[in-house]
Write a protein that holds these residues in place. Structure first.
Motif, short mmCIF file in Angstrom:
data_model
loop_
_atom_site.label_atom_id
_atom_site.label_comp_id
_atom_site.label_asym_id
_atom_site.label_seq_id
_atom_site.Cartn_x
_atom_site.Cartn_y
_atom_site.Cartn_z
N UNK A 103 0.83 -1.20 0.00
CA UNK A 103 0.00 0.00 0.00
C UNK A 103 0.87 1.25 0.00
N UNK A 104 0.86 2.03 -1.09
CA UNK A 104 1.73 3.21 -1.13
C UNK A 104 1.36 4.27 -0.09
N UNK A 105 0.13 4.24 0.41
CA UNK A 105 -0.28 5.24 1.41
C UNK A 105 -0.02 4.79 2.84
N UNK A 106 0.29 3.54 3.01
CA UNK A 106 0.51 2.99 4.35
C UNK A 106 1.97 3.14 4.73
N UNK A 107 2.22 3.40 5.97
CA UNK A 107 3.59 3.47 6.46
C UNK A 107 4.15 2.05 6.58
N UNK A 108 5.39 1.88 6.21
CA UNK A 108 6.04 0.58 6.30
C UNK A 108 6.04 0.07 7.75
N UNK A 109 6.07 0.99 8.70
CA UNK A 109 6.06 0.60 10.11
C UNK A 109 4.82 -0.24 10.45
N UNK A 110 3.70 0.03 9.80
CA UNK A 110 2.49 -0.76 10.05
C UNK A 110 2.69 -2.22 9.63
N UNK A 111 3.40 -2.43 8.56
CA UNK A 111 3.67 -3.80 8.12
C UNK A 111 4.62 -4.49 9.10
#
Length: 158
Positions: A103-111
Motif C-alpha cells: 500500500x503506497x499510502x501505508x507506512x512501512x512501520x504498520x507492516x
C-alpha cells in the motif's frame, strides 16, 4: 481503499550469497541511502558481468548508540570478491516469516507491526535481523511500494 499487509507466510529460505554495500548511519538516513547503495551494487555487478540472482534488498541491525548498521544489494549466484565499495555477504537459511507491504499510502512501520503481532501470538521467535526485498526496483530517490519483509524465525518446542 485501505489495503492491509498480507497474511504472514512461513516458509524455508535457502542461504543466498549476496553482493552488498555496507554503512553505519542514522535511521532517518536509510530511505535515502538504500536506493543509491542498490544502484552502486547493480553497476558493480554490470561492470563485472555478474547477473543478480534476485531482487534488491536491505538488511540492518540497530546499534546501542541509536545508529544502524546497514547493508543493501542483490543476491548473486556465487560470492563476489571485495572491492572498494562492494562486499560479499549472505542471507541466512532457515524458517522465515514473510509479509508483503503493497500500500503506497501505508507506512512501512504498520507492516512491521504485523510481523511483531504475529510473533507475539505464535510460538515463534526472531533469530536474526529482518530484511526488506524490493520487488519494485529502487529508483534513485525511492525503494518502491511492493516490499516483502522477511524475518528469520525459530519455533519454540513444547
Amino acid at each position: 481503499m485501505l489495503v492491509t499487509p498480507t497474511m504472514p507466510q512461513v516458509r524455508f529460505h535457502s542461504e543466498e550469497p549476496t553482493a552488498v554495500r555496507r554503512t553505519v548511519l542514522d535511521p532517518e538516513q536509510l530511505a535515502d541511502w538504500v536506493p543509491s547503495a542498490c544502484a552502486t551494487v547493480a553497476e558493480h555487478l554490470r561492470l563485472h558481468g555478474i547477473a543478480p540472482a534476485g531482487y534488491p534488498f536491505a538488511r540492518y541491525h540497530a546499534l546501542p548508540d541509536g545508529e544502524i548498521e546497514a547493508e543493501a544489494g542483490f543476491p548473486v549466484a556465487a560470492p563476489v570478491t571485495d572491492s572498494d565499495q562492494i562486499e560479499p555477504s549472505k542471507l541466512p537459511a532457515g524458517p522465515v516469516l514473510a509479509v508483503w507491504h503493497t500500500d503506497p499510502d501505508q507506512q512501512l512501520a504498520e507492516t512491521y507491526h504485523t510481523v511483531d503481532d504475529w510473533l507475539d501470538t505464535t510460538h515463534a521467535a526472531p533469530t536474526g535481523d529482518r530484511w526488506e526485498v524490493y520487488h519494485d526496483l529502487p529508483t534513485c530517490d525511492r525503494v518502491g511500494t511492493r516490499i516483502e519483509i522477511i524475518q528469520p524465525i525459530t519455533f519454540a518446542t513444547t
